[in-house]
Design a protein around this motif. Structure first.
Motif, PDB file in Angstrom:
ATOM      1  N   PRO A 142      24.101  64.029  58.214  1.00  0.00           N
ATOM      2  CA  PRO A 142      23.915  65.207  59.059  1.00  0.00           C
ATOM      3  C   PRO A 142      23.146  66.334  58.359  1.00  0.00           C
ATOM      4  CG  PRO A 142      26.122  65.202  58.177  1.00  0.00           C
ATOM      5  CD  PRO A 142      25.457  63.976  57.642  1.00  0.00           C
ATOM      6  N   TYR A 143      21.965  66.049  57.887  1.00  0.00           N
ATOM      7  CA  TYR A 143      21.144  67.077  57.231  1.00  0.00           C
ATOM      8  C   TYR A 143      19.693  66.707  57.442  1.00  0.00           C
ATOM      9  CZ  TYR A 143      22.248  63.282  54.034  1.00  0.00           C
ATOM     10  OH  TYR A 143      22.494  62.036  53.522  1.00  0.00           O
ATOM     11  N   LEU A 144      18.817  67.690  57.305  1.00  0.00           N
ATOM     12  CA  LEU A 144      17.395  67.445  57.522  1.00  0.00           C
ATOM     13  C   LEU A 144      16.847  66.536  56.431  1.00  0.00           C
ATOM     14  CD1 LEU A 144      14.879  68.730  59.322  1.00  0.00           C
ATOM     15  CD2 LEU A 144      14.274  69.500  57.035  1.00  0.00           C
ATOM     16  N   ILE A 145      16.172  65.482  56.853  1.00  0.00           N
ATOM     17  CA  ILE A 145      15.517  64.592  55.899  1.00  0.00           C
ATOM     18  C   ILE A 145      14.030  64.603  56.206  1.00  0.00           C
ATOM     19  CG2 ILE A 145      15.352  62.240  55.020  1.00  0.00           C
ATOM     20  CD1 ILE A 145      18.231  61.799  55.892  1.00  0.00           C
ATOM     21  N   ALA A 146      13.235  64.952  55.200  1.00  0.00           N
ATOM     22  CA  ALA A 146      11.779  64.952  55.382  1.00  0.00           C
ATOM     23  C   ALA A 146      11.159  64.359  54.134  1.00  0.00           C
ATOM     24  CB  ALA A 146      11.277  66.364  55.620  1.00  0.00           C
ATOM     25  N   TYR A 147      10.138  63.554  54.325  1.00  0.00           N
ATOM     26  CA  TYR A 147       9.502  62.901  53.194  1.00  0.00           C
ATOM     27  C   TYR A 147       8.165  63.579  52.885  1.00  0.00           C
ATOM     28  CZ  TYR A 147      13.111  59.491  54.105  1.00  0.00           C
ATOM     29  OH  TYR A 147      14.326  58.902  54.293  1.00  0.00           O
ATOM     30  N   GLY A 148       7.584  63.223  51.785  1.00  0.00           N
ATOM     31  CA  GLY A 148       6.286  63.791  51.424  1.00  0.00           C
ATOM     32  C   GLY A 148       6.438  65.169  50.826  1.00  0.00           C
ATOM     33  N   ASN A 149       5.315  65.822  50.638  1.00  0.00           N
ATOM     34  CA  ASN A 149       5.351  67.133  49.995  1.00  0.00           C
ATOM     35  C   ASN A 149       5.954  68.176  50.911  1.00  0.00           C
ATOM     36  OD1 ASN A 149       4.121  66.137  47.719  1.00  0.00           O
ATOM     37  ND2 ASN A 149       2.048  66.529  48.521  1.00  0.00           N
ATOM     38  N   GLU A 150       6.631  69.089  50.308  1.00  0.00           N
ATOM     39  CA  GLU A 150       7.209  70.166  51.087  1.00  0.00           C
ATOM     40  C   GLU A 150       6.095  71.056  51.622  1.00  0.00           C
ATOM     41  OE1 GLU A 150      10.416  73.075  49.687  1.00  0.00           O
ATOM     42  OE2 GLU A 150      11.110  71.064  49.129  1.00  0.00           O
ATOM     43  N   PRO A 151       6.166  71.424  52.897  1.00  0.00           N
ATOM     44  CA  PRO A 151       5.101  72.291  53.415  1.00  0.00           C
ATOM     45  C   PRO A 151       5.181  73.675  52.781  1.00  0.00           C
ATOM     46  CG  PRO A 151       6.836  72.001  55.042  1.00  0.00           C
ATOM     47  CD  PRO A 151       7.164  71.100  53.890  1.00  0.00           C
ATOM     48  N   THR A 152       4.037  74.357  52.709  1.00  0.00           N
ATOM     49  CA  THR A 152       4.034  75.692  52.121  1.00  0.00           C
ATOM     50  C   THR A 152       4.448  76.743  53.134  1.00  0.00           C
ATOM     51  OG1 THR A 152       1.672  75.703  52.568  1.00  0.00           O
ATOM     52  CG2 THR A 152       2.361  75.283  50.295  1.00  0.00           C
ATOM     53  N   ARG A 153       4.380  76.371  54.447  1.00  0.00           N
ATOM     54  CA  ARG A 153       4.839  77.312  55.460  1.00  0.00           C
ATOM     55  C   ARG A 153       6.129  76.770  56.075  1.00  0.00           C
ATOM     56  NH1 ARG A 153       0.856  76.221  59.764  1.00  0.00           N
ATOM     57  NH2 ARG A 153       1.739  78.076  60.743  1.00  0.00           N
ATOM     58  N   GLU A 154       6.702  77.553  56.971  1.00  0.00           N
ATOM     59  CA  GLU A 154       7.912  77.052  57.601  1.00  0.00           C
ATOM     60  C   GLU A 154       7.579  75.861  58.508  1.00  0.00           C
ATOM     61  OE1 GLU A 154       9.714  79.348  60.955  1.00  0.00           O
ATOM     62  OE2 GLU A 154       8.049  80.692  60.580  1.00  0.00           O
ATOM     63  N   ARG A 155       8.585  75.058  58.812  1.00  0.00           N
ATOM     64  CA  ARG A 155       8.350  73.891  59.672  1.00  0.00           C
ATOM     65  C   ARG A 155       8.371  74.359  61.125  1.00  0.00           C
ATOM     66  NH1 ARG A 155       9.763  69.421  56.076  1.00  0.00           N
ATOM     67  NH2 ARG A 155      10.848  70.343  54.315  1.00  0.00           N
ATOM     68  N   PHE A 204      16.678  63.750  67.325  1.00  0.00           N
ATOM     69  CA  PHE A 204      15.732  64.318  68.280  1.00  0.00           C
ATOM     70  C   PHE A 204      15.093  65.615  67.785  1.00  0.00           C
ATOM     71  CE2 PHE A 204      18.427  61.466  70.641  1.00  0.00           C
ATOM     72  CZ  PHE A 204      17.487  60.732  71.353  1.00  0.00           C
ATOM     73  N   ASP A 205      15.239  65.889  66.501  1.00  0.00           N
ATOM     74  CA  ASP A 205      14.619  67.073  65.908  1.00  0.00           C
ATOM     75  C   ASP A 205      13.234  66.680  65.386  1.00  0.00           C
ATOM     76  OD1 ASP A 205      13.787  69.180  64.314  1.00  0.00           O
ATOM     77  OD2 ASP A 205      15.824  69.634  63.608  1.00  0.00           O
ATOM     78  N   SER A 206      12.192  67.295  65.932  1.00  0.00           N
ATOM     79  CA  SER A 206      10.817  66.887  65.583  1.00  0.00           C
ATOM     80  C   SER A 206      10.514  67.105  64.103  1.00  0.00           C
ATOM     81  CB  SER A 206       9.816  67.656  66.440  1.00  0.00           C
ATOM     82  OG  SER A 206       9.978  69.048  66.215  1.00  0.00           O
ATOM     83  N   ARG A 207      11.285  67.941  63.411  1.00  0.00           N
ATOM     84  CA  ARG A 207      11.008  68.197  61.993  1.00  0.00           C
ATOM     85  C   ARG A 207      11.627  67.156  61.089  1.00  0.00           C
ATOM     86  NH1 ARG A 207      13.666  74.012  62.688  1.00  0.00           N
ATOM     87  NH2 ARG A 207      15.145  72.541  63.596  1.00  0.00           N
ATOM     88  N   ASP A 208      12.544  66.372  61.655  1.00  0.00           N
ATOM     89  CA  ASP A 208      13.274  65.396  60.843  1.00  0.00           C
ATOM     90  C   ASP A 208      12.554  64.050  60.858  1.00  0.00           C
ATOM     91  OD1 ASP A 208      16.226  64.858  59.651  1.00  0.00           O
ATOM     92  OD2 ASP A 208      15.527  63.099  60.770  1.00  0.00           O
ATOM     93  N   GLU A 209      12.604  63.341  59.749  1.00  0.00           N
ATOM     94  CA  GLU A 209      11.861  62.082  59.658  1.00  0.00           C
ATOM     95  C   GLU A 209      12.748  60.860  59.451  1.00  0.00           C
ATOM     96  OE1 GLU A 209       9.015  62.816  56.578  1.00  0.00           O
ATOM     97  OE2 GLU A 209       7.868  64.211  57.815  1.00  0.00           O
ATOM     98  N   ALA A 210      14.042  61.028  59.614  1.00  0.00           N
ATOM     99  CA  ALA A 210      14.936  59.897  59.331  1.00  0.00           C
ATOM    100  C   ALA A 210      15.631  59.370  60.585  1.00  0.00           C
ATOM    101  CB  ALA A 210      15.964  60.287  58.283  1.00  0.00           C
ATOM    102  N   ALA A 211      14.988  59.576  61.738  1.00  0.00           N
ATOM    103  CA  ALA A 211      15.591  59.088  62.984  1.00  0.00           C
ATOM    104  C   ALA A 211      15.888  57.597  62.888  1.00  0.00           C
ATOM    105  CB  ALA A 211      14.674  59.369  64.170  1.00  0.00           C
ATOM    106  N   GLU A 212      14.928  56.867  62.343  1.00  0.00           N
ATOM    107  CA  GLU A 212      15.061  55.417  62.213  1.00  0.00           C
ATOM    108  C   GLU A 212      16.321  55.027  61.433  1.00  0.00           C
ATOM    109  OE1 GLU A 212      12.853  51.928  63.316  1.00  0.00           O
ATOM    110  OE2 GLU A 212      12.606  54.037  63.779  1.00  0.00           O
ATOM    111  N   GLU A 213      16.525  55.686  60.293  1.00  0.00           N
ATOM    112  CA  GLU A 213      17.707  55.386  59.464  1.00  0.00           C
ATOM    113  C   GLU A 213      18.999  55.601  60.237  1.00  0.00           C
ATOM    114  OE1 GLU A 213      17.853  57.569  55.672  1.00  0.00           O
ATOM    115  OE2 GLU A 213      15.656  57.441  55.676  1.00  0.00           O
ATOM    116  N   ARG A 214      19.062  56.747  60.923  1.00  0.00           N
ATOM    117  CA  ARG A 214      20.296  57.059  61.657  1.00  0.00           C
ATOM    118  C   ARG A 214      20.479  56.115  62.826  1.00  0.00           C
ATOM    119  NH1 ARG A 214      18.130  62.178  60.996  1.00  0.00           N
ATOM    120  NH2 ARG A 214      18.977  63.211  59.158  1.00  0.00           N
TER     121      ARG A 214
END
Ligand code: HEM
Ligand code: SF4
Ligand code: FES
Lengths: 259, 138
Positions: A142-155, A204-214
């Motif tokens: 239950p936490y945001l998972i995002a891969y790759g480099n962290e963006p320099t601006r907000e998501r 269903f959060d567009s900023r999250d990248e681990a939908a598949e895992e969950r």
């Protein structure tokens, strides 16, 4: 224990102050002291209550004036912390959100029954061991998972994308839904509605990248397919979350492999 | 959490032992199968009940000749075959779910399911055999 003699509220035989406009109610509570009892039993308390009182006020009054050993959880008393979910008149509710006036009998004396949540190990009186519930919650990540480099601006996220999981962000982890589910009562390894609600919040959060895992986790034998669409969860949720609908949306995402 | 340490040894029906996800779509397909077979069964079972119990004379006209007449047509053979397989797999899968619900012990679970699967296999084989080898002239 005698209540302090104040001018205004008259004192009821029970010792609980009876302010003007109060009515007599019977509160029937399931009691269990693990150091003395081998199993739970019921005890009744005749006390005065204002129609505008919440059930939590009655429990606090019983604890303060009649039996200090009565054990229950509560913290915020305003429906936000999720500590005081319990069975009130047979349905899962937050004691701090149920008003006495909604429980008053049409005629005769009112009895309000209060019992701990079903399906989690009972520890004492009205509180249960929440660990199995939180274990299921943690296992859906239950936490945001995002891969790759962290963006320099907000998501950045569009209002429409935010809207897709708005409902499931409201969860306060009170466990009212999970412990109202007959599948969970019978099979405690089922993740249960609350874990699915919180997975939905990230799937269903567009900023999250681990939908598949969950989704993989919830596709398993103890995942969403255990749900039998009973709607007990939706009925129990004190935050008005459409729990069954959220579960159905996760099923659909799995079925069409599309979020 | 502190409170979980002091309580006496309570029954812990919920002590979670979560095996790693199996990455199998079996539960997904069995869920889907329940809905699709359910839809087909509405037509098949209700049609069957209507023909056997209500249509001209209902149950009183059923005898060997009536069954023989029906099964001489491939259409009714296929209807009954489909109904047999769908009802058996649908009902069997439903019972599998119920066993998963209520059996607490691994061994109980296993043996109840074995009993279920064997009885399903017997009925499927026997039923299919009868539909295909039925001889109206015995
Ligand atoms: C008349 C048409 C039928 C329809 C539309 C139908 C539909 C369904 C559906 C959708 C489910 C899944 C419920 C869930 O997962 O929430 C189900 C479960 C089940 N069905 Fe059927 N079904 C039909 C006929 C039958 C028949 C003829 C049998 C017996 C042979 C049967 C036995 C079962 C059983 C045992 C379950 C499991 C119940 C449970 O999950 O608690 N059904 N049915
Ligand atoms: S979904 Fe509702 S009932 Fe379930 S834990 Fe969250 S707030 Fe409580
Ligand atoms: S005490 Fe916080 S939700 Fe009721």
């Amino acid at each position: 224990m005698a209540a302090p003699a104040t001018a205004e509220p008259t004192t009821h035989p029970s010792g609980v102050p009876a302010p003007e406009g109060s009515v007599d109610v019977t509160v029937k509570i399931q009691r269990f002291n693990p150091e003395q009892d081998s199993e739970p039993h019921w005890e009744s308390y005749d006390i005065p209550a204002l129609p505008t009182d919440r059930v939590l006020n009655l429990l606090i009054n019983i604890k303060s004036y009649i039996d200090g050993s009565l054990a229950f959880r509560r913290s915020c008393a305003h429906g936000i912390c999720g500590s005081d979910a319990m069975q009130i008149n047979g349905v899962n509710r937050l004691a701090c959100k149920v008003l006495v006036k909604d429980l008053l009998a049409k005629k005769g004396k009112t009895t309000i029954t209060v019992a701990p949540l079903k399906g989690l190990p009972l520890l004492k009186d009205l509180y249960v061991d929440m660990e199995p519930f939180f274990e299921a919650y943690r296992s859906i990540k239950p936490y945001l998972i995002a891969y790759g480099n962290e963006p320099t601006r907000e998501r950045i996220q569009s209002p429409a994308d935010r809207e897709r999981f708005d409902d499931t962000t409201k969860c306060i982890l009170c466990a009212a839904c999970t412990t109202s589910c007959p599948v969970y009562w019978a099979d405690g390894t089922y993740f249960g509605p609350a874990a699915i609600v919180n997975a939905h919040r990230f799937i269903f959060d567009s900023r999250d990248e681990a939908a598949e895992e969950r989704l993989d986790i919830l596709n398993d034998a103890e995942g969403v397919w255990r749900c039998r669409t009973t709607f007990n969860c939706t009925d129990a949720c004190p935050r008005g979350i459409e729990v069954t609908k959220a579960i159905q949306e996760v099923k659909r995402a799995l079925l069409f492999r599309r979020v | 959490m502190a409170e979980s340490t002091t309580a006496i040894a309570l029954d812990r029906p919920r002590s979670p032992r979560r095996p790693a996800a199996r990455r199998s779509n079996f539960e997904l397909y069995s869920w889907l199968f329940m809905r699709i077979s359910g839809l087909a069964l509405v037509v098949l079972v209700l049609g069957h009940l209507f023909i056997m119990n209500i249509l001209d004379g209902g149950v009183h006209r059923i005898n060997f000749a009536f069954v023989a007449g029906r099964w001489s047509s491939p259409f009714w053979q296929f209807w009954d075959l489909l109904m047999l397989w769908l009802a058996q797999l649908h009902g069997g899968n439903g019972l599998r779910t119920i066993i998963d619900d209520y059996a607490r012990k691994g061994s109980t679970r296993f043996w109840l399911k074995m009993l279920l699967y064997v009885s399903m296999a017997v009925i499927l084989v026997l039923g299919t055999l009868v539909i295909f080898t039925f001889d109206p002239n015995i």
